[in-house]
Scaffold this motif. Structure first.
Motif, PDB file in Angstrom:
ATOM      1  N   ILE A 264     -10.979  -4.762  -3.438  1.00  0.00           N
ATOM      2  CA  ILE A 264      -9.774  -4.729  -2.607  1.00  0.00           C
ATOM      3  C   ILE A 264      -9.631  -6.034  -1.826  1.00  0.00           C
ATOM      4  O   ILE A 264      -8.549  -6.599  -1.713  1.00  0.00           O
TER       5      ILE A 264
ATOM      6  N   ILE B 180       0.814  -1.220   0.000  1.00  0.00           N
ATOM      7  CA  ILE B 180       0.000   0.000   0.000  1.00  0.00           C
ATOM      8  C   ILE B 180       0.840   1.258   0.000  1.00  0.00           C
ATOM      9  O   ILE B 180       0.320   2.350   0.168  1.00  0.00           O
TER      10      ILE B 180
ATOM     11  N   GLN C 165      -6.434  -8.364  -2.209  1.00  0.00           N
ATOM     12  CA  GLN C 165      -5.589  -8.716  -1.067  1.00  0.00           C
ATOM     13  C   GLN C 165      -5.437 -10.218  -0.918  1.00  0.00           C
ATOM     14  O   GLN C 165      -4.651 -10.702  -0.125  1.00  0.00           O
TER      15      GLN C 165
ATOM     16  N   SER D 216       2.021   4.552   3.396  1.00  0.00           N
ATOM     17  CA  SER D 216       0.873   5.038   4.157  1.00  0.00           C
ATOM     18  C   SER D 216       1.269   5.140   5.629  1.00  0.00           C
ATOM     19  O   SER D 216       2.339   4.696   6.043  1.00  0.00           O
TER      20      SER D 216
END
Lengths: 269, 762
Positions: free
Chosen positions: B150, B21, B154, B24
């Motif tokens: 998502i 990701i 994942q 973040s």
């Protein structure tokens, strides 16, 4: 199978009693704030940490100011709270302590447990015990200020051979030490612990000398000396005096234990 | 260097996060959490090595994460039609009545496959030829909605395969006996066997969940009630279960006179089999691997600490499947076990009840931020309910469940006995749980905490544990107060919001509009959406937009009370989810238009409202109210309309200086009536009536209202062809900006002092 908890939590063996105790596992440890302990909580409790001091100079613990009865009143008047104890006043009457500063701090009171612990450490060669104090000494030294040179009290060659190690060196593993001192040739062979105060002071006057090669290093420096125990202060003061003679700016000492006198009296009998 | 292995597992997670990701706040937090203890505990040069090793681990896992992404990159274009692949998950029936399973194609790419029930499911581990179309998973269409794309990504999945045809027999590999398939068959036989005892009894599904780790037979309501009361962890096979299995086997074997060493060896060999039988969820794997490691360690008399074991297992599992870091079960399992191990200093009490209390307290507290982040709410009764249910499930239901299953495999006639004990006691306990859940007063809806808030909560809770350990009363009270303050801050944030939010949710074909006034002066829900069903009525609660869209949206926003539930008229696509809504939220007042009669389909819904004791007010033209300077006027109906759509409540609202017209489903007749009766009705934002149907939004009505923006709520590819091209044309010709939920997803308008900002999800 019975001790799942031990497996999960992880246990340690106490350096003194070899008993199992819960390890350092805790949130405090997990965030990195834990100071390592080597003794189980029970043994740890037998140590008497010096939290308050009565004498700014020699770091005599406030818990027990032992002094000869006849001199006590004098001490009370002249020392004042947290100033100077009778002992240090006595020292200050002679050279070089009338003009040079001396500061000593110790971790623990020299109580019967500490006496046992130190004798196992020194005379029976349990060097690992030194790890209990290495960090604490470093912390204690930090309270006294910063030092450019850290050193230890040397052992007589014969004694070193007997023991196999120098207790000061074992205790100062967390410092980078420089050997500065050595004995003058004429020094007597008797163990320090077998003598009276007067004998010690007399004998130790000028017993140390600086190694040739380090003499130029000392001038204007702040020096820390590490040792295992402070009894009368004769050894450490003598070493400090030698350093002052060669122009050290400030000499401080730290030890693991600090004799308060009571024990000495009881063991002498 | 290896003193703090947990730091390396934190850093490996951080490395993976950087890869997955990017930079973040989560990636950085794990970096800091991993390095901080290493840095603080540096005492000499040797310790710096550990720091170096930390960087090494971080880098290795970053690269590993990148490599995994590359590996999982799709090699398909979307127009492929035939696939040969192996079924890698147990096929499950979805709420829409399809089989759902994952397959691994020959190239190694994973696909999420669905097939109709009439095709029959493929077997787990079978290699089949699949015929069907690929489809990209759709991103979420509503704020706080389930992010299916998502979720699949994942798992390393890029495509959904809608199987039209599958052939498994011809592609069967030569029959090989493997312990794995045998165990799986045994497992499925066991599940079927238990379900066959009494399919309709909840006891069966609970036994299956507890012994086989299979939750698909539990109803959504049951899972929700367990989750809301914070005891869902009891239904996940975890440390408790594994511990009990080990204890039982150990006890039995030692009765037979086996030595401890022998028992341990048998257990070490048995536990991998147990992982398969119990379904192989991350929590089972974690607990079993930890127990195995401890058993091995104790037989060979090593010294290895629990915290090192859990950290190593974490790293090993992440190496096995790096995408596991997104798995909620993985997160909760490792977080709570880690916290419980580290908190061991707090558990030095002899009294078993106090111990249970402390363990529950620590487990619940450390998982609080994660729970709030995923579920937005928490029950005040979590602690007491846990204190009752943990012993009940783990000491009573669980052993009996194991007994039932063992008896089922060995002496089937005796199965009934423990089964009835379970059935009876579960009924009592579930009855009590249900009544607690239906009270609803214990639920505190915090809303979804921001990432920052979540991390700050975690840090504060860790600080709290530290001060609890140090036994300094004042400090722990101070941190406790800080924690309480943070929670209240999270709870009260919406009350300080100075803007109004109007959200037209995408509930498919139907309406659902949420009006939130500034400073939480009012939360109104205009219509609830609803699924239009033909033929037999299925379980209405499971997959409707009420549970799927409205509840997460409101709870994510920290709403627990709806001030006004306005039902514009009695059609299914507007009031279909009323029963779900009044069950999940406190509703102050409900409104329904004044009319001559109420259609059949609306009656049952209105009954739900009355059953809950919610006042039901019939609305008509002229009703109006004002809250905090925002004005609402009802301009329709008059009460004598004959057609249901024409009976719709129409509300004219002025919110923060912007005017809205919520039109329900009114058609031309009512529009004419309004045009006739109202000389001026200037509107900034118009909710286009009847999903943009041709029978509404007449020229004259648009001329009267003269909107700047039109919002159309219609379902994607709906069979009615809404919105109609004529209406779109008409709106376009007037230069009106159009937002459509079928194209834009939910449309969210934020208004503050006449300033309007419109956001859409797509």
């Amino acid at each position: 199978m019975s001790s799942w908890r031990d497996l999960v939590v992880g246990t340690e063996n106490c350096l003194w009693c070899d008993g199992l105790y819960d390890g350092m596992l805790s949130w405090t440890w997990a965030v990195g704030l834990w100071k390592e302990e080597k003794l189980c909580p029970q043994c740890y409790e037998k140590l008497e940490p010096i939290t308050e001091i009565a004498c700014e100079e020699c770091g005599r613990p406030a818990s027990s100011i032992w002094m000869p009865r006849t001199e006590k009143e004098v001490a009370g008047k002249e020392a004042g709270p947290g100033k100077k104890c009778f002992d240090c006043i006595r020292w200050a009457k002679g050279k070089p302590w009338d003009e040079c500063s001396f500061q000593h701090r110790a971790l623990y009171v020299y109580n019967p447990f500490m006496q046992e612990l130190l004798s196992r450490f020194k005379y029976r060669g349990d060097v690992e015990l030194a790890t209990i104090f290495q960090w604490q000494l470093k912390k204690l030294a930090r309270k006294l200020g910063t030092f450019e040179i850290v050193t230890t009290i040397p052992l007589k060659d014969k004694r070193h051979w007997e023991r196999g190690f120098n207790q000061g060196d074992a205790l100062s593993k967390q410092f980078s030490t420089t050997p500065l001192l050595q004995f003058k040739q004429s020094h007597s062979e008797r163990k320090q612990s077998k003598r009276s105060r007067e004998e010690r002071i007399r004998d130790l006057k000028g017993v140390f000398q600086l190694k040739e090669e380090v003499i130029p290093l000392i001038k204007g420096k702040e020096v820390l000396i590490i040792d295992d125990i402070y009894t009368t202060g004769a050894t450490l003061r003598s070493a400090a005096e030698t350093l002052y003679c060669h122009g050290a700016k400030r000499v401080c000492t730290v030890t693991v234990a600090r004799s308060t006198g009571e024990l000495k009296v009881s063991t002498d009998k | 260097m290896l003193k703090r292995i947990y730091c390396y597992s934190l850093l490996s997670i951080s490395g993976l996060l950087f890869a997955f990701i990017g930079t973040s706040i989560w990636s950085w937090s794990f970096t800091v959490l991993g390095f901080l203890p290493l840095i603080i505990s540096i005492k000499n040069r040797k310790d710096c090595l550990s720091l170096l090793f930390g960087f090494f681990i971080l880098g290795v896992f970053y690269l590993y994460g990148q490599w995994s992404i590359d590996q999982s990159k799709s090699s398909y274009y979307g127009d492929e039609l035939g696939f040969i692949g192996k079924v890698i998950t147990e096929p499950m029936i979805t709420t829409t009545g399809n089989w759902s399973y994952e397959i691994k194609e020959k190239s190694g790419e994973k696909l999420q496959a669905f097939s109709r029930t009439d095709l029959g499911p493929p077997l787990f581990g079978e290699t089949c030829y699949f015929e069907g179309e690929l489809q990209t998973p759709s991103p979420t269409r509503n704020p706080y909605g389930f992010e299916y794309d998502i979720y699949l990504k994942q798992k390393g999945i890029h495509w959904i395969l809608n199987t039209k045809n599958l052939q498994c027999s011809t592609y069967l590999e030569p029959k090989k006996w493997s312990i794995d398939t045998t165990l799986r068959k045994l497992r499925i036989a066991g599940i079927d066997g238990v379900m066959d005892i009494d399919t309709n009894n909840e006891a069966s599904s609970i036994i299956v969940a507890l012994v086989f780790g299979e939750r698909q037979f539990l109803t959504d309501e049951r899972i929700t009630s367990y989750r809301q009361l914070g005891v869902l962890h009891l239904l996940a096979v975890s440390g408790l279960h594994v511990g009990l299995v080990i204890f039982a086997i150990n006890y039995i074997l030692s009765r037979f006179g086996l030595t401890n060493r022998m028992t341990s060896i048998i257990l070490i060999l048995f536990l991998p089999l147990y992982i398969v039988i119990a379904g192989g969820a991350p929590s089972v794997i974690r607990a079993s691997l930890m127990s195995m490691t401890f058993l091995i360690v104790s037989t060979v008399r090593w010294k290895l600490k629990g915290i090192d074991v859990i950290s190593l297992i974490c790293i090993a599992l992440l190496l096995y499947d790096p995408f596991l870091i997104f798995h909620l079960g993985f997160q909760l399992s490792f977080l709570t076990s880690f916290a419980l191990i580290v908190s061991s200093k707090l558990f030095l009490v002899k009294n078993p009840f106090r111990l249970l209390m402390k363990v529950t307290f620590v487990a619940q507290l450390i998982s609080l931020p994660l729970t709030l982040y995923h579920f937005y709410e928490i029950s005040l009764l979590t602690l007491p309910v846990n204190l009752v249910l943990i012993p009940f499930i783990s000491l009573w239901i669980l052993p009996l469940s194991f007994l039932t299953v063992i008896l089922h495999y060995t002496i089937p006639p005796l199965t009934v006995l423990p089964y009835h004990f379970i059935s009876f006691s579960l009924k009592v306990v579930h009855y009590m749980m249900d009544s607690i859940v239906s009270w609803n007063w214990d639920m505190v809806v915090f809303g979804k905490p921001s990432n920052w808030m979540t991390i700050i909560l975690f840090i504060t809770i860790i600080l709290y544990f530290i001060v609890l350990e140090s036994n300094k009363r004042i400090n722990s009270m101070l941190i406790g107060a800080l924690l309480t303050f943070l929670l209240f801050f999270q709870l009260l944030t919406p009350y300080f919001r100075t803007y109004a939010t109007i959200t037209v949710l995408d509930v498919g074909q139907g309406d659902a509009i949420v009006v939130e006034l500034p400073r939480r002066k009012g939360v109104y829900l205009i219509d609830t959406g609803g699924v239009i069903r033909w033929g037999e009525v299925e379980d209405a609660n499971s997959s409707g937009p009420g549970k799927r869209v409205i509840e997460p949206f409101l709870k994510g926003n920290g709403v627990s009370k709806i001030d006004k539930l306005i039902l514009t008229h009695g059609h299914q696509d507007h009031i279909g989810e009323v029963c779900v809504i009044v069950e999940a939220f406190k509703v102050e007042t409900a409104y329904y238009p004044l009319s001559n009669d109420i259609p059949e389909e609306a009656r049952s819904k209105l009954e739900c409202i009355l059953e809950k004791g919610i006042p039901l007010v019939r609305m008509k033209e002229g009703d109006n109210w004002m809250v905090g300077g925002q004005r609402f006027v009802v301009i329709h109906p008059q009460g004598h309309e004959m057609e249901e759509n024409e009976r719709s409540i129409v509300i004219y609202a002025r919110i923060e200086g912007i005017t809205f017209l919520f039109t329900g489903d009114i058609e031309v007749e009512s529009e004419k009536r309004i045009v006739r009766d109202y000389a001026t009705l200037d509107v900034n934002i118009l909710k286009v009536s009847h999903h943009g149907s041709r029978s509404s939004s007449s020229e004259s009505f648009l001329n009267l209202t003269n909107p700047n923006v039109a919002v159309i709520s219609a379902g994607r590819n709906n069979i009615f062809g809404h919105p109609h091209s004529e209406v779109i044309e008409r709106l376009h010709s007037k230069g009106i900006i159009i937002y459509r939920t079928d194209q834009n997803g939910a449309v969210q308008m934020k208004i503050k002092e006449k300033k309007l900002k419109i956001n859409t999800l797509q």
